[in-house]
Enzyme design. Sequence first.
Site, PDB file in Angstrom:
ATOM      1  N   GLY A  61       0.901  -1.218  -0.038  1.00 52.81           N
ATOM      2  CA  GLY A  61      -0.129  -0.058   0.054  1.00 52.81           C
ATOM      3  C   GLY A  61       0.888   1.223  -0.109  1.00 52.81           C
ATOM      4  O   GLY A  61       0.390   2.251   0.406  1.00 52.81           O
ATOM      5  N   ASN A  94       1.705   3.025  -2.596  1.00 53.65           N
ATOM      6  CA  ASN A  94       0.978   3.916  -3.456  1.00 53.65           C
ATOM      7  C   ASN A  94      -0.271   4.799  -2.854  1.00 53.65           C
ATOM      8  O   ASN A  94      -0.589   5.836  -2.989  1.00 53.65           O
ATOM      9  CB  ASN A  94       0.604   3.345  -4.780  1.00 53.65           C
ATOM     10  CG  ASN A  94       1.704   3.342  -5.517  1.00 53.65           C
ATOM     11  OD1 ASN A  94       1.930   4.200  -6.265  1.00 53.65           O
ATOM     12  ND2 ASN A  94       2.188   2.285  -6.102  1.00 53.65           N
ATOM     13  N   ARG A 130     -16.019 -14.740  -8.560  1.00 49.96           N
ATOM     14  CA  ARG A 130     -15.329 -13.357  -8.796  1.00 49.96           C
ATOM     15  C   ARG A 130     -16.461 -12.320  -8.554  1.00 49.96           C
ATOM     16  O   ARG A 130     -16.422 -11.201  -8.020  1.00 49.96           O
ATOM     17  CB  ARG A 130     -15.004 -13.176 -10.101  1.00 49.96           C
ATOM     18  CG  ARG A 130     -14.072 -12.258 -10.347  1.00 49.96           C
ATOM     19  CD  ARG A 130     -13.431 -12.331 -11.892  1.00 49.96           C
ATOM     20  NE  ARG A 130     -12.240 -13.269 -11.614  1.00 49.96           N
ATOM     21  CZ  ARG A 130     -11.090 -13.269 -11.148  1.00 49.96           C
ATOM     22  NH1 ARG A 130     -10.769 -12.524 -10.611  1.00 49.96           N
ATOM     23  NH2 ARG A 130     -10.345 -14.424 -11.383  1.00 49.96           N
ATOM     24  N   ILE A 182      -8.223  -9.709 -11.066  1.00 54.42           N
ATOM     25  CA  ILE A 182      -8.883  -9.366 -12.229  1.00 54.42           C
ATOM     26  C   ILE A 182     -10.592  -9.060 -11.830  1.00 54.42           C
ATOM     27  O   ILE A 182     -11.076  -9.867 -10.843  1.00 54.42           O
ATOM     28  CB  ILE A 182      -9.016 -10.679 -13.015  1.00 54.42           C
ATOM     29  CG1 ILE A 182      -7.636 -11.230 -13.213  1.00 54.42           C
ATOM     30  CG2 ILE A 182      -9.528 -10.357 -14.412  1.00 54.42           C
ATOM     31  CD1 ILE A 182      -6.864 -10.507 -14.542  1.00 54.42           C
ATOM     32  N   ASN A 223      -6.149   3.051 -12.322  1.00 54.83           N
ATOM     33  CA  ASN A 223      -5.179   1.874 -12.116  1.00 54.83           C
ATOM     34  C   ASN A 223      -3.546   2.448 -12.403  1.00 54.83           C
ATOM     35  O   ASN A 223      -3.497   3.223 -13.318  1.00 54.83           O
ATOM     36  CB  ASN A 223      -5.217   0.560 -12.867  1.00 54.83           C
ATOM     37  CG  ASN A 223      -4.382  -0.698 -12.077  1.00 54.83           C
ATOM     38  OD1 ASN A 223      -4.209  -0.645 -11.038  1.00 54.83           O
ATOM     39  ND2 ASN A 223      -3.713  -1.464 -13.200  1.00 54.83           N
ATOM     40  N   SER A 259       2.771   3.786 -15.498  1.00 56.48           N
ATOM     41  CA  SER A 259       1.494   4.250 -16.421  1.00 56.48           C
ATOM     42  C   SER A 259       0.210   4.509 -15.434  1.00 56.48           C
ATOM     43  O   SER A 259      -0.054   3.337 -14.858  1.00 56.48           O
ATOM     44  CB  SER A 259       1.052   3.524 -17.550  1.00 56.48           C
ATOM     45  OG  SER A 259       2.425   3.286 -18.153  1.00 56.48           O
ATOM     46  N   ASP A 269      -5.414  -3.860 -18.077  1.00 61.68           N
ATOM     47  CA  ASP A 269      -3.940  -3.147 -18.551  1.00 61.68           C
ATOM     48  C   ASP A 269      -4.473  -2.204 -19.975  1.00 61.68           C
ATOM     49  O   ASP A 269      -3.301  -1.790 -20.580  1.00 61.68           O
ATOM     50  CB  ASP A 269      -2.774  -3.580 -18.538  1.00 61.68           C
ATOM     51  CG  ASP A 269      -2.523  -3.953 -17.094  1.00 61.68           C
ATOM     52  OD1 ASP A 269      -3.246  -3.572 -15.895  1.00 61.68           O
ATOM     53  OD2 ASP A 269      -1.857  -5.042 -16.865  1.00 61.68           O
ATOM     54  N   LYS A 294       8.858   2.395  -8.096  1.00 57.85           N
ATOM     55  CA  LYS A 294       7.853   2.853  -6.954  1.00 57.85           C
ATOM     56  C   LYS A 294       8.130   4.286  -6.510  1.00 57.85           C
ATOM     57  O   LYS A 294       7.196   5.106  -6.383  1.00 57.85           O
ATOM     58  CB  LYS A 294       7.813   2.026  -5.824  1.00 57.85           C
ATOM     59  CG  LYS A 294       6.991   0.685  -5.925  1.00 57.85           C
ATOM     60  CD  LYS A 294       6.727   0.197  -4.619  1.00 57.85           C
ATOM     61  CE  LYS A 294       5.881  -1.201  -4.763  1.00 57.85           C
ATOM     62  NZ  LYS A 294       5.639  -1.786  -3.538  1.00 57.85           N
ATOM     63  N   LEU A 295       9.314   4.809  -6.669  1.00 56.89           N
ATOM     64  CA  LEU A 295       9.461   6.019  -6.006  1.00 56.89           C
ATOM     65  C   LEU A 295       8.915   6.992  -7.098  1.00 56.89           C
ATOM     66  O   LEU A 295       8.572   8.027  -6.750  1.00 56.89           O
ATOM     67  CB  LEU A 295      10.928   6.553  -6.030  1.00 56.89           C
ATOM     68  CG  LEU A 295      11.903   5.312  -5.114  1.00 56.89           C
ATOM     69  CD1 LEU A 295      13.249   5.982  -5.235  1.00 56.89           C
ATOM     70  CD2 LEU A 295      11.754   6.149  -3.633  1.00 56.89           C
TER      71      LEU A 295
HETATM   72  C1  GRF Z   1       2.970  -1.029  -7.740  1.00 56.79           C
HETATM   73  O1  GRF Z   1       4.244  -0.906  -8.255  1.00 56.79           O
HETATM   74  C2  GRF Z   1       1.913  -0.810  -8.640  1.00 56.79           C
HETATM   75  O2  GRF Z   1       2.118  -0.242  -9.934  1.00 56.79           O
HETATM   76  C3  GRF Z   1       1.451  -2.414  -9.089  1.00 56.79           C
HETATM   77  O3  GRF Z   1       1.468  -2.877  -7.545  1.00 56.79           O
HETATM   78  C4  GRF Z   1       2.383  -2.165  -7.176  1.00 56.79           C
HETATM   79  C5  GRF Z   1       1.839  -1.920  -5.636  1.00 56.79           C
HETATM   80  O4  GRF Z   1       2.910  -1.402  -4.810  1.00 56.79           O
HETATM   81  N1  GRF Z   1       0.013  -2.067  -9.672  1.00 56.79           N
HETATM   82  P1  GRF Z   1       2.199  -0.741  -3.368  1.00 56.79           P
HETATM   83  O5  GRF Z   1       1.373  -1.644  -2.630  1.00 56.79           O
HETATM   84  O6  GRF Z   1       1.474   0.427  -3.868  1.00 56.79           O
HETATM   85  O7  GRF Z   1       3.569  -0.520  -2.649  1.00 56.79           O
END
Ligand code: GRF
Length: 321
Positions: free
Chosen positions: A15, A17, A67, A94, A109, A138, A147, A173-174
């Site tokens: 988490g 992001n 699902r 999915i 996303n 992206s 995607d 991630k950065l």
């Molecule tokens: C990220 O790299 C994102 O692009 C991908 O899953 C990862 C999630 O990382 N979809 P976090 O849980 O946000 O650290």
Amino acid sequence: MAEKARIAVLISGAGTNMAALVYASRIGACPYEVVLVASNDPAAPGLALAAAEGIATFACPHKGMSREAHDAAMEAAVLAAGADHIVLAGYMRILSDGFVERWAGRMLNIHPSLLPLYKGLDTHARALAAGDAFAGTSVHLVTPELDAGEVLAQVRVPIVAGDTPESLAERVKLAEHQLYPRAVAEYVGRWRDPAALLARLRTLALALPETDERESHGSPGFRVGGEKGGKFFAYFADQHHGTPHIALLVRTGSMDELMNLVESQREIYFKPAYHGASGWVGIILNRPGVDWDEVAEWLERSWRSAAPKRLTRLMDIADTF
Ligand code: GRF
């Protein structure tokens, strides 16, 4: 300042992001707030962080559920939180088509590659194996195909000698933590921004044959038929006559049709002052999830009813086949 967009963030893991989205929302005039963090994994570390930040959380393990049923449980939580957008941040599921379609234009996303390259999993290993000079990330709209939705923003991250999928993932991630909050803010802010709405409308209106733009009573209007005998087929109205709407005004076929639209879909249509009296309808644009294909169809229809015969004749013939 208009009220903020309310986003629900769906996660499966760390988490980070999600955290970036939360902290960005607390700095300055951010156009969104995070109203829910939900996960398919009750042990997702991101849930604890969200809870510590005073954000509502929800977890529903997917094991043993279809699902559709799992998506429905997640969606119910999102709706209960009053969210108007869903932001996926490392949500490793999915999604069923129905769920995605109900949130079309309102679900984003982030994917760790320079889409359209490397959809799906193991993006970093694939970029390394291909000998790419750059990896990246992206932000895209979510559509039923994995995607593949419209890319809203991207950032490149150089690959360096000795990179492993893990070292690369960490640097990507950065970049993601900078990109995602900005892309989300810009996207959710877009539907309230009159300049952005007018720009989108203008592109559609001026793509029709023999059109031009001309101001009418201080509002942008679009005409068909040339400099001299041109006729208006559309107007852009920005909160006119005390309405809160930013709207497109177009011709309908009749007063009955206008009133039916307004009565059956009040969240989309309204009867504008002045033009309403001659059967024009207002289509509200400052709301999430505007169907721009439908807007384009309205423009074309209105264009047709204003265009001179020499322009519509060929289309009419085509229609009879
Ligand atoms: C990220 O790299 C994102 O692009 C991908 O899953 C990862 C999630 O990382 N979809 P976090 O849980 O946000 O650290």
